[in-house]
Scaffold this active site. Structure first.
Site, PDB file in Angstrom:
ATOM      1  N   LYS A   1       0.811  -1.227   0.000  1.00 44.39           N
ATOM      2  CA  LYS A   1       0.000   0.000   0.000  1.00 44.39           C
ATOM      3  C   LYS A   1       0.847   1.281   0.000  1.00 44.39           C
ATOM      4  CE  LYS A   1      -4.202  -2.043   1.816  1.00 44.39           C
ATOM      5  NZ  LYS A   1      -5.316  -1.952   2.774  1.00 44.39           N
TER       6      LYS A   1
ATOM      7  N   ASP B   1     -10.063   2.756   2.479  1.00 47.19           N
ATOM      8  CA  ASP B   1     -10.222   1.812   3.593  1.00 47.19           C
ATOM      9  C   ASP B   1     -11.036   2.433   4.737  1.00 47.19           C
ATOM     10  OD1 ASP B   1      -8.856  -0.375   2.512  1.00 47.19           O
ATOM     11  OD2 ASP B   1      -6.913   0.341   3.220  1.00 47.19           O
TER      12      ASP B   1
END
Ligand code: ATR
Length: 277
Positions: free
Chosen positions: A67, A104
């Site tokens: 990420k 997220d």
């Protein structure tokens, strides 16, 4: 029009539910697409993503451990990705540049509110963990208006580093793992640790952290969430929710970013739960 291609990059990635979710969304919306799972080692990640997006790939999801690298390779960052320094959604823009986004936190809040019926606003929240997952959760929880946020992590330095990045000293406190036993009960406890993923023994949480009105949420699902949700039920918490709905919400958010249509996340979650052990 040729079939649009998308992929999730991870290492490992075989376990990823993203290909199934995007196939379900494609079926719901009648959009013709191909969605692959591509395993790329940290050394190969950047080259693999670039070649995918520079040929016929339109967008990519990125999961562990890439990420931060996904953020690093992008040309443009959304405001949320910029705050977090990580990204889980990459999009090839019409001019060929790569955009990075992180959804997220938004996915967690949507699931908390819509399915778990947990509103973080005004609550005293305990966040367990200080890694990448905890970082997205912490920003989202503070943005949602929690009354206070306590970050507890096994490695105290990482909790302090997260608190420094959050920069909200009036609402934020760091707690050493060993001091949890002396803490007052919380209204909401969010588990963002990866304990339970490996074969190490999960941490022992004191029951005094919970009261009958305490809500609990685990960012993970399946066996990884077992120890925390078992603890929550044994401690008599009002609600114990896993993060499968968060995964579906983040996939739905990516799908909407790429196709301009919001898929039916509830229907996809129902289909997924029926097939998971
Ligand atoms: P992620 O991106 O999933 O958050 P990570 O950055 O490796 O992954 O962070 C994992 C988190 O789970 C960390 O907060 C880690 O604690 P440390 O910072 O002390 O390593 C936490 N964690 C993992 N296993 C744990 C365990 N057995 N007990 C307590 N915390 C654990």
């Amino acid at each position: 029009m040729p079939t649009q291609r998308y992929a999730v990059f991870g290492h490992p990635v075989a376990h990823s539910l993203s290909p199934r979710l995007h196939a379900l969304f494609a079926e719901q919306t009648g959009i013709d697409l191909e969605y692959l799972a591509i395993d790329a080692s940290p050394e190969d990640f950047e080259g693999a993503v670039r070649s995918f997006l520079e040929t016929d790939g339109c967008g990519a999801n990125v999961t562990l451990p890439h990420k931060a690298r996904a953020f690093g390779l992008a040309d443009v960052h959304t405001a949320m990705a910029g705050r977090l320094g990580v990204a889980n959604v990459l999009t090839r823009l019409p001019d060929g540049r790569i955009e990075a986004d992180s959804n997220d936190g938004a996915g967690m809040l949507a699931d908390l509110r819509a399915r778990c019926r947990i509103e973080p606003r005004g609550r005293d929240v305990l966040l367990l963990g200080a890694g990448g997952a905890a970082r997205a959760a912490a920003f989202a929880l503070l943005d949602a208006g929690t009354q206070s946020l306590v970050v507890a992590n096994r490695t105290l330095d990482r909790a302090h580093a997260l608190a420094a990045a959050l920069a909200q000293p009036a609402r934020l406190r760091v707690l050493a793992w060993g001091d949890l036993a002396a803490a007052a009960p919380f209204g909401l406890i969010v588990n963002a640790t990866s304990a339970g993923l490996r074969h190490d023994s999960p941490p022992a949480l004191p029951r005094t952290l919970a009261q009958p009105h305490t809500m609990t949420y685990d960012l993970s699902y399946g066996p990884a969430a077992g120890w925390f949700l078992d603890w929550a039920r044994a401690a008599g918490c009002a609600r114990a929710c896993d993060g499968l709905g968060m995964l579906v919400e983040t996939a739905a958010g990516s799908f909407e970013r790429w196709h301009g249509v919001r898929p039916d996340a509830d229907a996809a979650l129902g289909a997924l739960r029926r097939t998971l052990p």
